[in-house]
Design a protein around this motif. Structure first.
Motif, PDB file in Angstrom:
ATOM      1  N   ASN A   1       0.903  -1.213   0.015  1.00 35.81           N
ATOM      2  CA  ASN A   1      -0.200   0.211  -0.205  1.00 35.81           C
ATOM      3  C   ASN A   1       0.961   1.259  -0.145  1.00 35.81           C
ATOM      4  OD1 ASN A   1       1.059   0.241   2.477  1.00 35.81           O
ATOM      5  ND2 ASN A   1      -1.000  -0.285   3.563  1.00 35.81           N
ATOM      6  N   THR A   2       0.373   2.389  -0.068  1.00 36.30           N
ATOM      7  CA  THR A   2       1.049   3.506  -0.352  1.00 36.30           C
ATOM      8  C   THR A   2       1.870   3.967   1.044  1.00 36.30           C
ATOM      9  OG1 THR A   2      -0.833   4.938   0.483  1.00 36.30           O
ATOM     10  CG2 THR A   2      -0.238   4.823  -1.922  1.00 36.30           C
ATOM     11  N   ASN A   3       1.375   3.334   2.275  1.00 36.60           N
ATOM     12  CA  ASN A   3       2.178   3.549   3.443  1.00 36.60           C
ATOM     13  C   ASN A   3       3.452   2.731   3.388  1.00 36.60           C
ATOM     14  OD1 ASN A   3       2.151   2.609   6.611  1.00 36.60           O
ATOM     15  ND2 ASN A   3       1.911   4.585   6.382  1.00 36.60           N
TER      16      ASN A   3
ATOM     17  N   ILE B   1       0.957   0.117  -7.706  1.00 38.01           N
ATOM     18  CA  ILE B   1       1.128  -0.175  -9.159  1.00 38.01           C
ATOM     19  C   ILE B   1       1.002   0.884  -9.949  1.00 38.01           C
ATOM     20  CG2 ILE B   1       0.622  -1.493 -11.122  1.00 38.01           C
ATOM     21  CD1 ILE B   1      -0.243  -3.725  -9.075  1.00 38.01           C
ATOM     22  N   GLU B   2      -0.137   1.629  -9.838  1.00 43.56           N
ATOM     23  CA  GLU B   2      -0.290   2.963 -10.722  1.00 43.56           C
ATOM     24  C   GLU B   2       0.983   4.067 -10.543  1.00 43.56           C
ATOM     25  OE1 GLU B   2      -2.576   3.427 -12.938  1.00 43.56           O
ATOM     26  OE2 GLU B   2      -3.030   1.396 -12.628  1.00 43.56           O
ATOM     27  N   TYR B   3       1.319   4.204  -9.274  1.00 43.95           N
ATOM     28  CA  TYR B   3       2.681   5.008  -8.884  1.00 43.95           C
ATOM     29  C   TYR B   3       3.674   4.617  -9.743  1.00 43.95           C
ATOM     30  CZ  TYR B   3       6.362   6.857  -6.541  1.00 43.95           C
ATOM     31  OH  TYR B   3       7.565   7.590  -6.238  1.00 43.95           O
ATOM     32  N   TYR B   4       4.125   3.293  -9.761  1.00 40.64           N
ATOM     33  CA  TYR B   4       5.091   3.003 -10.533  1.00 40.64           C
ATOM     34  C   TYR B   4       4.982   2.839 -11.885  1.00 40.64           C
ATOM     35  CZ  TYR B   4       7.739   1.851  -6.186  1.00 40.64           C
ATOM     36  OH  TYR B   4       8.180   1.727  -5.014  1.00 40.64           O
ATOM     37  N   LYS B   5       3.758   2.813 -12.392  1.00 42.20           N
ATOM     38  CA  LYS B   5       3.422   2.935 -13.883  1.00 42.20           C
ATOM     39  C   LYS B   5       3.927   4.299 -14.219  1.00 42.20           C
ATOM     40  CE  LYS B   5      -0.288  -0.358 -14.937  1.00 42.20           C
ATOM     41  NZ  LYS B   5      -1.761  -0.495 -15.036  1.00 42.20           N
TER      42      LYS B   5
END
Ligand SMILES: Nc1ncnc2c1ncn2[C@@H]1O[C@H](COP(=O)(O)OP(=O)(O)OP(=O)(O)O)[C@@H](O)[C@H]1O
Ligand SMILES: O=c1ccn([C@@H]2O[C@H](COP(=O)(O)O)[C@@H](O)[C@H]2O)c(=O)[nH]1
Length: 253
Positions: A147-149, A213-217
Motif C-alpha cells: 500500500n502507499t504507506n 502499481i499505478e504510481y510505479y507505472k
C-alpha cells in the motif's frame, strides 16, 4: 608545498588527466554538437562504475495467487536472485509467539496490511544478511509494497541505497485466483487460504495495492504479465524481462 605542486599531486592521485581525456575523447568521437553534455554523461557513468555496487531490487506484485511465488522460484533458479517474500517473512515472525506475532496473525487472517515498520525491518535484515554472507546483489521482493504507506516507508528507510530495477506485475482475474487459492488451501496450511480471507485479500489488493502499481507505472518501472496463462508461458516473458533488467544493471553499475 606550493599551490601548483598541491594541484599536481591531487590530479595525479585521482587520475584526473586520464578521466578528463576519456571524456573529451567520447565527445570528439561522437562529433557531438553538445560536447559538454556528452562529457558530463561520460564522467557520471565513470563515477557510477567506480562506486561499490548497490544491490538491485525488483518488486513483485499481483493479486493473491497470481503466481508471484511460482515465478520468483524460477527467477532464483535460473537467474541467481535471492527471493524475499514479505508474506513468508511475516509468517515466520508470527511463529515467535510474541505480542507482535499475535498481531501479525490477526492481520494475515483479515487480509490486512501489517504496519510497514515491521515488514521493512524483516526485509532489510534478510537483504543485509544475504549481502553480507553471500555478497548477493540481486533481490526479488515479493508481495511488497502492498500500500502507499509501505511505499512511503520504503522510500524513507531505504531511499536510494538499493536500486529499484523494476516492478513485475502479474494480472489474473479473481475467478481464477479464487480457484487457485482454494486448491492451494487444501494443502498449504495457510490461515488465509479460505473463502472469507480470500475475499478480504481481493478487496485489500484492489483498494490498497492498485495505487502502488499505478504510481510505479507513472515512473515507467512496471512490467505487466498475463498471469492466467500456463506457468511456462508466463515464465518465458518473465525471464526475458528480468534478463534485460539485469543486463541494464550490469552495464550501468
Ligand atoms: N500460471 C499458473 N497457472 C496455474 N496455476 C498456477 C500458475 N501460477 C501459479 N499457480 C498455482 O497457483 C497457486 C498460487 O501460486 P503462487 O503461490 O505462486 O501465488 P502468489 O501470487 O505467490 O500467492 P500469494 O500472494 O497468495 O502468496 C499455487 O498453487 C501455484 O501452484
Ligand atoms: O508486505 C506485506 C506482505 C504481506 N502482508 C500480509 O501477509 C499476507 C500474505 O501475504 P502473501 O504475499 O500473500 O504471502 C497478506 O495478505 C498480508 O496480510 C503484509 O501485511 N505486508
Amino acid at each position: 608545498m606550493s599551490l601548483a605542486e598541491d594541484v599536481n599531486a591531487y590530479m595525479h592521485a585521482h587520475n584526473i588527466l586520464e578521466i578528463t581525456q576519456a571524456a573529451i575523447k567520447s565527445a570528439v568521437k561522437q562529433r557531438s554538437p553538445t560536447p559538454a553534455q556528452v562529457m558530463a554523461e561520460h564522467l557520471l557513468a565513470a563515477h557510477r562504475k567506480s562506486q561499490p555496487k548497490r544491490p538491485l531490487v525488483a518488486f513483485v506484485l499481483g493479486g493473491p495467487g497470481a503466481g508471484k511465488g511460482t515465478q520468483c522460484a524460477k527467477i532464483v533458479e535460473s537467474l541467481g536472485f535471492v527471493h524475499l517474500s514479505a508474506g513468508d517473512l511475516l509468517r515466520e515472525e508470527r511463529k515467535s509467539g510474541s505480542a507482535q506475532g499475535a498481531m501479525i496473525d490477526e492481520f494475515i487472517k483479515e487480509g490486512k496490511i501489517v504496519p510497514v515498520e515491521v515488514t521493512i525491518k524483516l526485509l532489510l535484515a534478510a537483504i543485509e544478511k544475504a549481502d553480507r554472507l553471500h555478497n548477493s546483489k540481486l533481490f526479488l521482493v515479493d508481495g511488497f509494497p502492498r500500500n502507499t504507506n509501505n511505499l512511503a516507508g520504503w522510500q524513507k528507510t531505504v531511499g536510494d541505497t538499493l536500486l529499484l530495477g523494476g516492478v513485475l506485475v502479474y494480472n489474473v482475474e479473481e475467478r481464477i485466483l479464487e480457484e487457485r487459492l482454494l486448491e492451494r488451501g487444501k494443502s498449504s496450511g495457510r490461515t488465509d487460504d479460505n473463502i472469507e480471507s480470500i475475499k478480504k485479500r481481493f478487496n485489500t489488493f484492489k483498494s490498497e495495492t492498485t495505487p502502488v502499481i499505478e504510481y510505479y507505472k507513472c515512473l515507467d518501472l512496471v512490467h505487466e504479465f498475463d498471469g492466467a496463462r500456463s506457468i511456462d508461458e508466463v515464465w518465458t516473458d518473465t525471464k526475458s524481462t528480468v534478463q534485460a533488467m539485469v543486463a541494464k544493471y550490469e552495464s550501468e553499475n
